[in-house]
Design a protein around this motif. Structure first.
Motif, PDB file in Angstrom:
ATOM      1  N   THR A 207      -3.021   8.458 -11.427  1.00  0.00           N
ATOM      2  CA  THR A 207      -3.357   7.391 -10.483  1.00  0.00           C
ATOM      3  C   THR A 207      -4.817   7.500 -10.060  1.00  0.00           C
ATOM      4  OG1 THR A 207      -1.089   7.217  -9.667  1.00  0.00           O
ATOM      5  CG2 THR A 207      -2.819   6.364  -8.237  1.00  0.00           C
ATOM      6  N   MET A 208      -5.315   8.713  -9.889  1.00  0.00           N
ATOM      7  CA  MET A 208      -6.740   8.902  -9.577  1.00  0.00           C
ATOM      8  C   MET A 208      -7.610   8.311 -10.679  1.00  0.00           C
ATOM      9  SD  MET A 208      -6.710  12.802  -8.047  1.00  0.00           S
ATOM     10  CE  MET A 208      -8.476  12.952  -8.300  1.00  0.00           C
ATOM     11  N   ILE A 209      -7.223   8.562 -11.930  1.00  0.00           N
ATOM     12  CA  ILE A 209      -7.984   8.032 -13.067  1.00  0.00           C
ATOM     13  C   ILE A 209      -7.861   6.507 -13.115  1.00  0.00           C
ATOM     14  CG2 ILE A 209      -8.196   8.038 -15.587  1.00  0.00           C
ATOM     15  CD1 ILE A 209      -7.012  10.897 -15.514  1.00  0.00           C
ATOM     16  N   THR A 210      -6.639   6.027 -12.902  1.00  0.00           N
ATOM     17  CA  THR A 210      -6.402   4.581 -12.924  1.00  0.00           C
ATOM     18  C   THR A 210      -7.263   3.874 -11.885  1.00  0.00           C
ATOM     19  OG1 THR A 210      -4.124   4.850 -13.717  1.00  0.00           O
ATOM     20  CG2 THR A 210      -4.650   2.782 -12.593  1.00  0.00           C
ATOM     21  N   LYS A 211      -7.336   4.421 -10.685  1.00  0.00           N
ATOM     22  CA  LYS A 211      -8.141   3.804  -9.628  1.00  0.00           C
ATOM     23  C   LYS A 211      -9.625   3.810  -9.985  1.00  0.00           C
ATOM     24  CE  LYS A 211      -6.443   6.168  -6.060  1.00  0.00           C
ATOM     25  NZ  LYS A 211      -6.173   6.534  -4.637  1.00  0.00           N
ATOM     26  N   LYS A 212     -10.070   4.882 -10.625  1.00  0.00           N
ATOM     27  CA  LYS A 212     -11.486   4.988 -10.988  1.00  0.00           C
ATOM     28  C   LYS A 212     -11.902   3.938 -12.005  1.00  0.00           C
ATOM     29  CE  LYS A 212     -14.946   8.199 -12.836  1.00  0.00           C
ATOM     30  NZ  LYS A 212     -15.221   9.581 -13.312  1.00  0.00           N
TER      31      LYS A 212
ATOM     32  N   GLU B 151       3.503  -4.304   0.405  1.00  0.00           N
ATOM     33  CA  GLU B 151       2.791  -3.250   1.127  1.00  0.00           C
ATOM     34  C   GLU B 151       3.350  -1.860   0.814  1.00  0.00           C
ATOM     35  OE1 GLU B 151       0.088  -3.579   2.673  1.00  0.00           O
ATOM     36  OE2 GLU B 151      -0.039  -5.750   2.888  1.00  0.00           O
ATOM     37  N   ASP B 152       4.663  -1.726   0.742  1.00  0.00           N
ATOM     38  CA  ASP B 152       5.249  -0.415   0.447  1.00  0.00           C
ATOM     39  C   ASP B 152       4.818   0.081  -0.931  1.00  0.00           C
ATOM     40  OD1 ASP B 152       6.466  -0.302   2.872  1.00  0.00           O
ATOM     41  OD2 ASP B 152       8.507  -0.624   2.142  1.00  0.00           O
ATOM     42  N   ALA B 153       4.847  -0.811  -1.914  1.00  0.00           N
ATOM     43  CA  ALA B 153       4.434  -0.439  -3.271  1.00  0.00           C
ATOM     44  C   ALA B 153       2.958  -0.054  -3.303  1.00  0.00           C
ATOM     45  CB  ALA B 153       4.705  -1.587  -4.239  1.00  0.00           C
ATOM     46  N   GLY B 154       2.138  -0.805  -2.584  1.00  0.00           N
ATOM     47  CA  GLY B 154       0.701  -0.514  -2.562  1.00  0.00           C
ATOM     48  C   GLY B 154       0.386   0.832  -1.932  1.00  0.00           C
ATOM     49  N   LYS B 155       1.039   1.127  -0.822  1.00  0.00           N
ATOM     50  CA  LYS B 155       0.797   2.408  -0.143  1.00  0.00           C
ATOM     51  C   LYS B 155       1.309   3.573  -0.978  1.00  0.00           C
ATOM     52  CE  LYS B 155       0.979   0.346   4.470  1.00  0.00           C
ATOM     53  NZ  LYS B 155       1.773   0.180   5.711  1.00  0.00           N
ATOM     54  N   TRP B 156       2.475   3.390  -1.618  1.00  0.00           N
ATOM     55  CA  TRP B 156       3.052   4.470  -2.427  1.00  0.00           C
ATOM     56  C   TRP B 156       2.172   4.801  -3.623  1.00  0.00           C
ATOM     57  CZ3 TRP B 156       5.315   4.339  -7.480  1.00  0.00           C
ATOM     58  CH2 TRP B 156       5.956   5.518  -7.844  1.00  0.00           C
ATOM     59  N   MET B 157       1.702   3.780  -4.328  1.00  0.00           N
ATOM     60  CA  MET B 157       0.913   4.029  -5.541  1.00  0.00           C
ATOM     61  C   MET B 157      -0.557   4.284  -5.239  1.00  0.00           C
ATOM     62  SD  MET B 157       0.725   4.390  -8.820  1.00  0.00           S
ATOM     63  CE  MET B 157       2.085   3.641  -9.719  1.00  0.00           C
ATOM     64  N   TRP B 158      -1.159   3.451  -4.408  1.00  0.00           N
ATOM     65  CA  TRP B 158      -2.612   3.512  -4.247  1.00  0.00           C
ATOM     66  C   TRP B 158      -3.060   4.300  -3.027  1.00  0.00           C
ATOM     67  CZ3 TRP B 158      -3.169   2.472  -8.859  1.00  0.00           C
ATOM     68  CH2 TRP B 158      -2.628   1.355  -9.494  1.00  0.00           C
TER      69      TRP B 158
ATOM     70  N   ASN C  67      -2.569   5.070   1.488  1.00  0.00           N
ATOM     71  CA  ASN C  67      -2.656   4.340   2.758  1.00  0.00           C
ATOM     72  C   ASN C  67      -4.045   3.805   3.060  1.00  0.00           C
ATOM     73  OD1 ASN C  67       0.080   4.692   3.489  1.00  0.00           O
ATOM     74  ND2 ASN C  67      -0.342   6.759   4.247  1.00  0.00           N
ATOM     75  N   HIS C  68      -5.058   4.446   2.498  1.00  0.00           N
ATOM     76  CA  HIS C  68      -6.428   4.065   2.862  1.00  0.00           C
ATOM     77  C   HIS C  68      -7.157   3.365   1.732  1.00  0.00           C
ATOM     78  CE1 HIS C  68      -5.764   6.464   6.420  1.00  0.00           C
ATOM     79  NE2 HIS C  68      -5.489   7.525   5.683  1.00  0.00           N
ATOM     80  N   GLU C  69      -6.445   3.019   0.667  1.00  0.00           N
ATOM     81  CA  GLU C  69      -7.068   2.355  -0.474  1.00  0.00           C
ATOM     82  C   GLU C  69      -6.977   0.838  -0.305  1.00  0.00           C
ATOM     83  OE1 GLU C  69      -9.449   2.677  -3.439  1.00  0.00           O
ATOM     84  OE2 GLU C  69      -8.275   4.499  -3.075  1.00  0.00           O
ATOM     85  N   LYS C  70      -8.013   0.152  -0.751  1.00  0.00           N
ATOM     86  CA  LYS C  70      -8.015  -1.309  -0.685  1.00  0.00           C
ATOM     87  C   LYS C  70      -7.265  -1.871  -1.894  1.00  0.00           C
ATOM     88  CE  LYS C  70     -11.088  -5.343  -0.490  1.00  0.00           C
ATOM     89  NZ  LYS C  70     -12.498  -5.810  -0.501  1.00  0.00           N
ATOM     90  N   TYR C  71      -6.276  -2.696  -1.643  1.00  0.00           N
ATOM     91  CA  TYR C  71      -5.530  -3.345  -2.715  1.00  0.00           C
ATOM     92  C   TYR C  71      -5.118  -4.738  -2.249  1.00  0.00           C
ATOM     93  CZ  TYR C  71      -1.580  -1.771   0.124  1.00  0.00           C
ATOM     94  OH  TYR C  71      -0.716  -1.528   1.165  1.00  0.00           O
ATOM     95  N   SER C  72      -4.759  -5.578  -3.201  1.00  0.00           N
ATOM     96  CA  SER C  72      -4.327  -6.939  -2.899  1.00  0.00           C
ATOM     97  C   SER C  72      -2.848  -7.078  -3.212  1.00  0.00           C
ATOM     98  CB  SER C  72      -5.116  -7.957  -3.737  1.00  0.00           C
ATOM     99  OG  SER C  72      -6.500  -7.893  -3.453  1.00  0.00           O
ATOM    100  N   VAL C  73      -2.132  -7.810  -2.379  1.00  0.00           N
ATOM    101  CA  VAL C  73      -0.717  -8.087  -2.630  1.00  0.00           C
ATOM    102  C   VAL C  73      -0.604  -9.423  -3.355  1.00  0.00           C
ATOM    103  CG1 VAL C  73       1.513  -8.615  -1.591  1.00  0.00           C
ATOM    104  CG2 VAL C  73       0.107  -6.761  -0.666  1.00  0.00           C
ATOM    105  N   MET C  74      -0.046  -9.375  -4.558  1.00  0.00           N
ATOM    106  CA  MET C  74       0.256 -10.590  -5.322  1.00  0.00           C
ATOM    107  C   MET C  74       1.733 -10.893  -5.101  1.00  0.00           C
ATOM    108  SD  MET C  74      -0.104 -11.215  -9.425  1.00  0.00           S
ATOM    109  CE  MET C  74       1.182 -12.157 -10.271  1.00  0.00           C
ATOM    110  N   LYS C  75       2.013 -11.989  -4.436  1.00  0.00           N
ATOM    111  CA  LYS C  75       3.382 -12.327  -4.054  1.00  0.00           C
ATOM    112  C   LYS C  75       4.290 -12.485  -5.277  1.00  0.00           C
ATOM    113  CE  LYS C  75       3.205 -13.374   0.560  1.00  0.00           C
ATOM    114  NZ  LYS C  75       4.170 -13.031   1.600  1.00  0.00           N
ATOM    115  N   ASN C  76       5.498 -11.978  -5.168  1.00  0.00           N
ATOM    116  CA  ASN C  76       6.520 -12.226  -6.178  1.00  0.00           C
ATOM    117  C   ASN C  76       7.119 -13.603  -5.913  1.00  0.00           C
ATOM    118  OD1 ASN C  76       6.043  -9.750  -7.274  1.00  0.00           O
ATOM    119  ND2 ASN C  76       7.990  -8.833  -6.672  1.00  0.00           N
ATOM    120  N   ALA C  77       6.286 -14.612  -6.158  1.00  0.00           N
ATOM    121  CA  ALA C  77       6.635 -15.988  -5.815  1.00  0.00           C
ATOM    122  C   ALA C  77       7.612 -16.584  -6.831  1.00  0.00           C
ATOM    123  CB  ALA C  77       5.372 -16.841  -5.732  1.00  0.00           C
TER     124      ALA C  77
END
Length: 365
Positions: free
Chosen positions: A132-137, A147-154, A156-166
């Protein structure tokens, strides 16, 4: 023309690929094209519809079969495509190909997380942390389904965007005619119908659902369970159903293109997953006005109404049965209201598809 490569597993109407197909369907094919890299050797039911919209389907060997072979295959697809955007839905498995894409000068590399809080042993945890460190780089943007998925993978302090499962809201509107027709076609009659949609897999945990239903139907003779999907647990699940002697009450319907109508035909939606990101099927179920019972491993972000209840997988089957009985005791009223609930929560595919197109456009300029 914006060229996007979507790195996925299959195009067989599963959650992620169906989501991408729906997003793509509301974009102008003269302005943007999605290509798909998949590891499924069979022909998925979305393959032809995607090709009709101009998509190309490429295949890579499965990571579990040949990890570096998969990397070579994906890298070759990247090399030949001259893509403006690489959008990976493979978690951290694609980290070496993201490095390759970066070195090739790809301007937009998106890594997209679709799951959260998977059970991991120590080796798996460390592998995920490192990759994940490499992926983020090597990613220019990080996405998550919630939000839960973003915090778990990236983090709590990483900037990410939520793409709605519309979803296509009007498609999943409750339909009384479809309910009547399917109940006749499937021999459901006036029985109480529980429905579960998802790949037949360890993650989705339908084996536990069969155990729960077996106990439940003993006291509720007019109940039936419908399982929609295919996967590597098909034979195991079928054997369990046969061993319980409930093959006339627990039906495996396989992959279906009429899930929207099946939701109208059902009375309760149930999901016993061991982990999830933000399951699209639960949004669809609520759109059809269904009450839902979910394992507590599933984020509460997906609960748009009070009709969604949670149970722990650590609880015994009787707890789940009580939850089903409690929900069943409250008659569903005005199922058509689900449409507005889902729309108000921001899950309208037409709106979200335009947002994603504008993002691709702006990022790739």
């Amino acid at each position: 023309m914006i060229k996007v490569l979507q790195l996925v597993v299959a195009v067989n109407d599963g959650g992620i690929e169906k989501l991408l197909y729906d997003y793509y369907s509301f974009m102008n094919p003269n302005e943007i094209v999605f290509d798909f890299a998949i590891n499924d050797t069979g022909k998925g039911i979305l393959e032809e519809p995607l090709k009709k919209r101009g998509a190309h389907i490429f295949r890579y060997v499965k990571f579990r079969k040949d990890f570096f072979g998969a990397v070579r295959d994906i890298n070759k697809i990247i090399d030949q495509g001259e893509y403006d955007v690489i959008h990976s839905h493979l978690g951290n498995r694609a980290f070496l190909s993201l490095i390759h894409a970066k070195k090739k000068g790809c301007k937009v590399i998106i890594s997209h997380c679709h799951s959260a809080y998977e059970k991991e042993n120590l080796i798996q945890l460390w592998f995920r942390k490192i990759t994940t460190m490499i992926t983020k780089k090597y990613s220019t943007y990080l996405f998550a389904c919630g939000e839960d998925a973003g915090k778990w993978m990236w983090g709590n302090h990483e900037k990410y965007s939520v793409m709605k499962n519309a979803i296509r809201i009007d498609k999943f509107r409750f339909n009384q005619q479809a309910r009547t027709r399917l109940r006749t076609d499937l021999g459901l009659g006036d029985n109480q119908v529980l429905l579960c949609v998802g790949r037949l897999s360890e993650q989705k945990n339908q084996e536990r659902l069969i155990d729960i239903f077996y106990e439940y139907q003993k006291g509720k003779k007019d109940s039936m369970l419908l399982l929609v999907g295919a996967g590597d647990k098909l034979d195991t699940i079928r054997s369990k159903i046969n061993n319980y002697g409930i093959e006339d009450k627990a039906l495996i319907l396989g992959v279906r293109t009429d899930v929207n109508e099946l939701l109208s035909a059902a009375d309760i939606y149930i999901l016993t997953s061991k982990y999830e990101g933000l399951p699209i099927s639960v949004i669809e179920a609520q759109c059809a006005g269904l009450s839902c019972i979910l394992s507590d491993t599933i984020t509460n972000e997906v609960a748009l109404t009070e009709k969604v209840k949670y149970c722990s997988l650590d609880e015994d089957n009787s707890t789940w049965i009580n939850a089903i009985e409690n929900i069943a005791s409250t008659p569903l009223s005005n199922r058509g209201e689900g449409v507005q609930v889902v729309r108000n929560a921001g899950y309208d595919i037409e709106v979200e598809a335009n947002k994603l197109y504008e993002f691709y456009k702006g990022a790739s300029q």
